[in-house]
Design an enzyme around this catalytic site. Structure first.
Site, PDB file in Angstrom:
ATOM      1  N   ASP A  59       0.795  -1.178   0.000  1.00  0.00           N
ATOM      2  CA  ASP A  59      -0.086   0.067  -0.019  1.00  0.00           C
ATOM      3  C   ASP A  59       0.825   1.156  -0.154  1.00  0.00           C
ATOM      4  O   ASP A  59       2.279   1.147   0.305  1.00  0.00           O
ATOM      5  CB  ASP A  59      -0.897  -0.079   1.251  1.00  0.00           C
ATOM      6  CG  ASP A  59      -0.105  -0.383   2.552  1.00  0.00           C
ATOM      7  OD1 ASP A  59       0.915  -0.209   2.781  1.00  0.00           O
ATOM      8  OD2 ASP A  59      -0.849  -1.398   3.197  1.00  0.00           O
ATOM      9  N   ASP A  61       1.489   4.945   1.576  1.00  0.00           N
ATOM     10  CA  ASP A  61       1.141   5.717   2.820  1.00  0.00           C
ATOM     11  C   ASP A  61       1.824   7.028   2.303  1.00  0.00           C
ATOM     12  O   ASP A  61       2.907   7.281   1.939  1.00  0.00           O
ATOM     13  CB  ASP A  61       1.830   5.197   4.004  1.00  0.00           C
ATOM     14  CG  ASP A  61       0.956   4.058   4.388  1.00  0.00           C
ATOM     15  OD1 ASP A  61       0.063   3.789   4.220  1.00  0.00           O
ATOM     16  OD2 ASP A  61       1.645   3.483   5.081  1.00  0.00           O
ATOM     17  N   ASP A 136      10.012   2.935  13.245  1.00  0.00           N
ATOM     18  CA  ASP A 136      10.355   1.753  13.824  1.00  0.00           C
ATOM     19  C   ASP A 136      11.853   1.332  13.436  1.00  0.00           C
ATOM     20  O   ASP A 136      12.932   1.586  14.198  1.00  0.00           O
ATOM     21  CB  ASP A 136       9.593   0.574  13.878  1.00  0.00           C
ATOM     22  CG  ASP A 136       9.071   0.206  12.339  1.00  0.00           C
ATOM     23  OD1 ASP A 136       9.296   1.047  11.468  1.00  0.00           O
ATOM     24  OD2 ASP A 136       8.332  -0.792  12.433  1.00  0.00           O
TER      25      ASP A 136
HETATM   26  P1  ATP Z   1       4.096  -3.544   5.105  1.00  0.00           P
HETATM   27  O1  ATP Z   1       2.968  -2.969   5.040  1.00  0.00           O
HETATM   28  O2  ATP Z   1       4.932  -4.187   3.908  1.00  0.00           O
HETATM   29  O3  ATP Z   1       3.670  -4.805   6.033  1.00  0.00           O
HETATM   30  P2  ATP Z   1       5.279  -1.273   6.099  1.00  0.00           P
HETATM   31  O4  ATP Z   1       6.651  -0.981   6.782  1.00  0.00           O
HETATM   32  O5  ATP Z   1       4.510  -0.457   5.332  1.00  0.00           O
HETATM   33  O6  ATP Z   1       4.935  -2.918   5.760  1.00  0.00           O
HETATM   34  P3  ATP Z   1       2.956  -0.564   7.858  1.00  0.00           P
HETATM   35  O7  ATP Z   1       2.314  -1.497   9.118  1.00  0.00           O
HETATM   36  O8  ATP Z   1       2.215  -0.564   6.730  1.00  0.00           O
HETATM   37  O9  ATP Z   1       4.412  -1.455   7.631  1.00  0.00           O
HETATM   38  O10 ATP Z   1       3.431   0.647   8.596  1.00  0.00           O
HETATM   39  C1  ATP Z   1       3.858   1.809   7.722  1.00  0.00           C
HETATM   40  C2  ATP Z   1       4.967   2.664   8.275  1.00  0.00           C
HETATM   41  O11 ATP Z   1       4.491   2.973   9.807  1.00  0.00           O
HETATM   42  C3  ATP Z   1       6.190   1.878   8.845  1.00  0.00           C
HETATM   43  O12 ATP Z   1       6.878   1.680   7.522  1.00  0.00           O
HETATM   44  C4  ATP Z   1       7.010   2.588   9.939  1.00  0.00           C
HETATM   45  O13 ATP Z   1       7.431   3.633   9.282  1.00  0.00           O
HETATM   46  C5  ATP Z   1       5.591   3.057  10.694  1.00  0.00           C
HETATM   47  N1  ATP Z   1       5.437   2.148  11.775  1.00  0.00           N
HETATM   48  C6  ATP Z   1       4.531   1.052  11.672  1.00  0.00           C
HETATM   49  N2  ATP Z   1       4.052   0.388  12.788  1.00  0.00           N
HETATM   50  C7  ATP Z   1       5.176   0.891  13.710  1.00  0.00           C
HETATM   51  C8  ATP Z   1       5.402   0.725  14.906  1.00  0.00           C
HETATM   52  N3  ATP Z   1       4.934  -0.091  15.675  1.00  0.00           N
HETATM   53  N4  ATP Z   1       6.217   1.571  15.541  1.00  0.00           N
HETATM   54  C9  ATP Z   1       6.916   2.504  14.737  1.00  0.00           C
HETATM   55  N5  ATP Z   1       6.614   2.829  13.546  1.00  0.00           N
HETATM   56  C10 ATP Z   1       5.773   2.192  12.879  1.00  0.00           C
HETATM   57 MG    MG Z   2       2.472  -0.817   4.683  1.00  0.00          MG
END
Ligand code: ATP
Ligand code: MG
Length: 413
Positions: A59, A61, A136
């Site tokens: 996705d 963001d 994170d």
């Molecule tokens: P994917 O969607 O491929 O699983 P992602 O990195 O995009 O991986 P998301 O859960 O969509 O993960 O979160 C988007 C962003 O928000 C992350 O890339 C990170 O920067 C931030 N994020 C998400 N969860 C946390 C957390 N628990 N602590 C700190 N930052 C977070």
């Molecule tokens: Mg994501």
């Protein structure tokens, strides 16, 4: 001044213009609209990471310096979500683009107003630098400016992206205590993109594993489902085991009565996840209900075993055990509808052993037959050897034509 409150100098990296071709048109529209209104707007997080790695982002963001209240009116179909930290979901064609506002590090409810009531500073929201520090991992804190094809990096994430390293922003011990889910996120991410976890990021895993019990079940479940759907679930599970985190994620297996059941249960999970990885590779769909039907199968058997002295009729014993099992699983963990499907998959295991044509066809034409058949297969692979013949019979039955099926039913009697 703590390291998180000091200012960081960003690095800029120009990217191949071809990168933009893989960005969702809708995300581009959202960014352009925000810019037209005079705000800053960037792609952020997993999408920037995956784009640079040449993987298809799940996705997109978007992050901006506009407040949610300023973002919403810019779009025809947009919804404000979240209670405290609010985000905007923008709906464009079939896609939802999540637009969040830069978060501050010192997030508090304190708001500073002028004497006329104008909001001067809202401590919920911050600068791009602060927003980066709250994320994170360094590779998850990169911002992509679509106008200049540039990655903006406040946390030295770009070199980590190039080197294939997952590094925590700040002190890992502090960041995991703040949110223990980050431990599981590091592992899932490492399995998904085949990056190594930096030694400092890995060091607290085992010791802080018990902190996972502080996470609400629904959030853990969500992470478990993400692992299930990652395409690299088995790698993730192996890492969980290596760091003795397995039992914290699969806390519902603690109550199993025997070593043998533990073994079978672990095997069941491995098989289910291996199957999930294979299906993802083949671009086939995955059933969430099957995951739970499989994971909770041996806990269900242990209830059946415990109740076995009281019951005579197998069907009602099974019914009661299912009831008991599903009552144990909190509402937040499995929705009512999901529980119903899990129940059907389990009941079908019982119908599989029936010999009457009517019951066999009932099972065969059941909506969840396929899932139930998968579970039967998983059970055999987990060590329920006595079911091998039954599984073979059903495999033949599926492949047979009408006449052969009648013959097979006769044979079964
Ligand atoms: P994917 O969607 O491929 O699983 P992602 O990195 O995009 O991986 P998301 O859960 O969509 O993960 O979160 C988007 C962003 O928000 C992350 O890339 C990170 O920067 C931030 N994020 C998400 N969860 C946390 C957390 N628990 N602590 C700190 N930052 C977070
Ligand atoms: Mg994501």
């Amino acid at each position: 001044m703590t390291s998180s409150s000091k200012k960081h100098i960003p690095q800029y990296y120009t990217c191949d213009p071809a990168l933009l071709k893989s960005v969702s048109k809708n995300a581009i529209k959202v960014i352009q609209q925000l810019k037209k209104a005079g705000y800053e707007a960037y792609l952020v997080g997993g999408s920037v990471r995956d784009l640079w790695l040449g993987k298809k982002p799940k996705d997109f963001d978007v992050v901006t310096n506009a407040n949610p209240e300023q973002v919403k009116p810019l779009f025809k179909r947009a919804l404000l979500i979240g209670r405290r930290f609010r985000l905007v979901h923008v709906y464009l064609s079939n896609e939802i683009i999540e637009v969040s506002t830069f978060r501050s590090i010192k997030e508090s409810d304190e708001r500073v107003y002028t004497e006329h009531g104008t909001l001067l500073r809202d401590n919920l929201y911050g600068t791009m630098d602060e927003d980066a520090q709250r994320r994170d991992f360094t590779i998850n804190a990169l911002y992509f400016d679509i106008t200049y094809n540039t990655i903006i990096d406040y946390v030295n994430g770009f070199p980590d992206l190039q080197a294939g390293i997952i590094r925590v922003i700040g002190d890992p011990w502090v960041r995991y205590r703040e949110d223990p889910l980050r431990i599981l996120r590091a592992i899932r991410l490492s399995a998904k993109i085949q990056f190594s976890i930096d030694a400092q990021a890995e060091a607290p895993f085992t010791e802080l594993g018990s902190f996972l019990s502080h996470i609400p079940a629904a959030r853990l479940l969500d992470e478990l489902l993400k692992i299930y759907r990652s395409g690299h679930a088995l790698d993730a599970i192996q890492m969980l085991k290596k760091h003795q985190l397995f039992q914290h994620l699969f806390f519902f297996l603690k109550a199993l009565p025997s070593k043998k059941m533990h073994r079978m249960s672990e095997k069941m999970m491995e098989i289910t996840l291996l199957n999930a990885d294979k299906r993802i590779k083949e671009e086939k769909s995955l059933s969430t209900a099957l995951l739970f039907a499989a994971f909770l199968w041996y806990p269900l058997q242990s209830i059946l075993l415990k109740n076995s002295k009281q019951q005579t009729n197998h069907a009602s014993a099974l019914n009661l055990a299912i009831q008991e099992m599903l009552e144990k699983v909190q509402q937040s963990f499995l929705t009512r509808k999901m529980k119903q499907i899990v129940r059907e998959i389990w009941m079908l295991q019982y119908f599989f052993e029936k010999q009457k044509s009517r019951q066999i066809y009932y099972a065969f034409h059941h909506r969840y037959f396929r899932n139930a058949y998968h579970l039967l297969n998983f059970r055999v692979l987990s060590g329920e050897d006595s079911l091998k013949e039954l599984l073979d019979w059903w495999t033949k039955f599926i492949e047979a034509d009408r006449k052969e099926r009648t013959e097979l039913i006769k044979e079964k009697k």
